[in-house]
Write an enzyme that holds these catalytic residues in place. Sequence first.
Site, PDB file in Angstrom:
ATOM      1  N   THR A 104       1.010  -4.402  -1.928  1.00 16.02           N
ATOM      2  CA  THR A 104       0.168  -5.077  -1.089  1.00 16.02           C
ATOM      3  C   THR A 104      -1.312  -5.370  -1.531  1.00 16.02           C
ATOM      4  OG1 THR A 104       1.523  -3.959   0.624  1.00 16.02           O
ATOM      5  CG2 THR A 104      -0.223  -5.083   1.373  1.00 16.02           C
ATOM      6  N   GLY A 157      -3.242   0.044   0.445  1.00 15.51           N
ATOM      7  CA  GLY A 157      -1.862   0.063   1.539  1.00 15.51           C
ATOM      8  C   GLY A 157      -1.421   1.288   1.818  1.00 15.51           C
ATOM      9  N   ALA A 158       0.027   1.532   2.288  1.00 17.02           N
ATOM     10  CA  ALA A 158       0.436   2.596   2.639  1.00 17.02           C
ATOM     11  C   ALA A 158       1.842   2.627   2.552  1.00 17.02           C
ATOM     12  CB  ALA A 158      -0.073   2.982   4.115  1.00 17.02           C
ATOM     13  N   ASP A 159       2.532   3.848   2.666  1.00 18.78           N
ATOM     14  CA  ASP A 159       4.122   3.678   2.522  1.00 18.78           C
ATOM     15  C   ASP A 159       4.519   3.937   4.103  1.00 18.78           C
ATOM     16  OD1 ASP A 159       4.397   3.738  -0.043  1.00 18.78           O
ATOM     17  OD2 ASP A 159       3.535   5.577  -0.261  1.00 18.78           O
ATOM     18  N   GLU A 198      -6.609   7.951  -4.725  1.00 20.49           N
ATOM     19  CA  GLU A 198      -6.730   7.076  -3.493  1.00 20.49           C
ATOM     20  C   GLU A 198      -7.409   7.740  -2.509  1.00 20.49           C
ATOM     21  OE1 GLU A 198      -2.764   4.139  -3.794  1.00 20.49           O
ATOM     22  OE2 GLU A 198      -2.751   5.938  -2.675  1.00 20.49           O
ATOM     23  N   LYS A 257       6.373  -0.612   7.543  1.00 27.17           N
ATOM     24  CA  LYS A 257       5.682   0.685   7.333  1.00 27.17           C
ATOM     25  C   LYS A 257       5.132   1.473   8.657  1.00 27.17           C
ATOM     26  CE  LYS A 257       5.354  -0.380   3.039  1.00 27.17           C
ATOM     27  NZ  LYS A 257       4.041  -0.544   2.246  1.00 27.17           N
TER      28      LYS A 257
HETATM   29  O1  LIG Z   1       0.397   5.280  -4.811  1.00 30.10           O
HETATM   30  C1  LIG Z   1       0.613   4.421  -4.019  1.00 30.10           C
HETATM   31  C2  LIG Z   1      -0.117   3.791  -2.841  1.00 30.10           C
HETATM   32  O2  LIG Z   1      -0.217   4.935  -1.884  1.00 30.10           O
HETATM   33  C3  LIG Z   1       0.386   2.679  -2.153  1.00 30.10           C
HETATM   34  O3  LIG Z   1      -0.606   2.170  -1.389  1.00 30.10           O
HETATM   35  C4  LIG Z   1       1.873   2.818  -1.418  1.00 30.10           C
HETATM   36  O4  LIG Z   1       2.609   3.458  -2.118  1.00 30.10           O
HETATM   37  C5  LIG Z   1       2.046   1.313  -0.796  1.00 30.10           C
HETATM   38  O5  LIG Z   1       2.516   0.435  -1.533  1.00 30.10           O
HETATM   39  P1  LIG Z   1       3.030  -1.086  -1.562  1.00 30.10           P
HETATM   40  O6  LIG Z   1       1.860  -1.743  -0.975  1.00 30.10           O
HETATM   41  O7  LIG Z   1       3.558  -1.435  -2.785  1.00 30.10           O
HETATM   42  O8  LIG Z   1       4.241  -0.835  -0.540  1.00 30.10           O
END
Ligand SMILES: O=C[C@H](O)[C@H](O)[C@H](O)COP(=O)(O)O
Length: 215
Positions: free
Chosen positions: A29, A80-82, A101, A119
């Site tokens: 993201t 971003g976040a999971d 982060e 999410k």
């Molecule tokens: O370590 C990774 C970070 O915390 C990311 O922000 C999180 O995993 C979200 O990633 P994505 O935007 O790829 O879903």
Amino acid sequence: MSEAKRLAGEKAIEYVEEGMIVGVGTGSTVGYFIDALGRIRDRIAGAVSSSEQSSERLRSHGIEVVDLNAIGPLPLYVDGADECDPQKRLIKGGGAALTREKIIAEASTRFVCIIDPAKRVRVLGRFPLPVEVIPMARSLVARAILAATGGQPVWREGVVTDNGNWILDIHGLSITDPMVVERELNQIPGVVAVGLFARRPADVVIVGGEPPQIL
Ligand SMILES: O=C[C@H](O)[C@H](O)[C@H](O)COP(=O)(O)O
């Protein structure tokens, strides 16, 4: 979902102000945010990056990557976040970048989190909670995690963080009190950082969509 991620990443550009040094997170993201930042690179003073992956992408757009030690508090952090709960508390670290982060989030006045709708959760924990550990403490920390939370720690074998450490992912949690879990896990010797952002949640959450939703 990549369209929702793109819409969230591009919306976050509205929070960037003239001459800012911008804190930049990690992940797919954020990749869209970095690309949008590249289009206005002449209007910002640089970026503080949370990972080698993001630094590389920032530099590919001609954006200077600045050392956090060289500056004071950051006005803005975009990441971003999971998972994200209704109080804007987060699980992060699916990309193993959680420690840097957390440092940048702590240093920032405003934390804008960009997510796709999948999410959003009522209770954190469906996504396995990442914990960065010092390698020699891996099994000690895993035993302590099991005792403290009842969750199942699984070693993310083969993954080495940018800090040279390892990741344990805790499965099977239902985190009804994220502040307590964050504090307890942080106290285990060998834990570098916990991917729970409860003490320092997001200030603004942008959920990608047409139009994006601001929480
Ligand atoms: O370590 C990774 C970070 O915390 C990311 O922000 C999180 O995993 C979200 O990633 P994505 O935007 O790829 O879903």
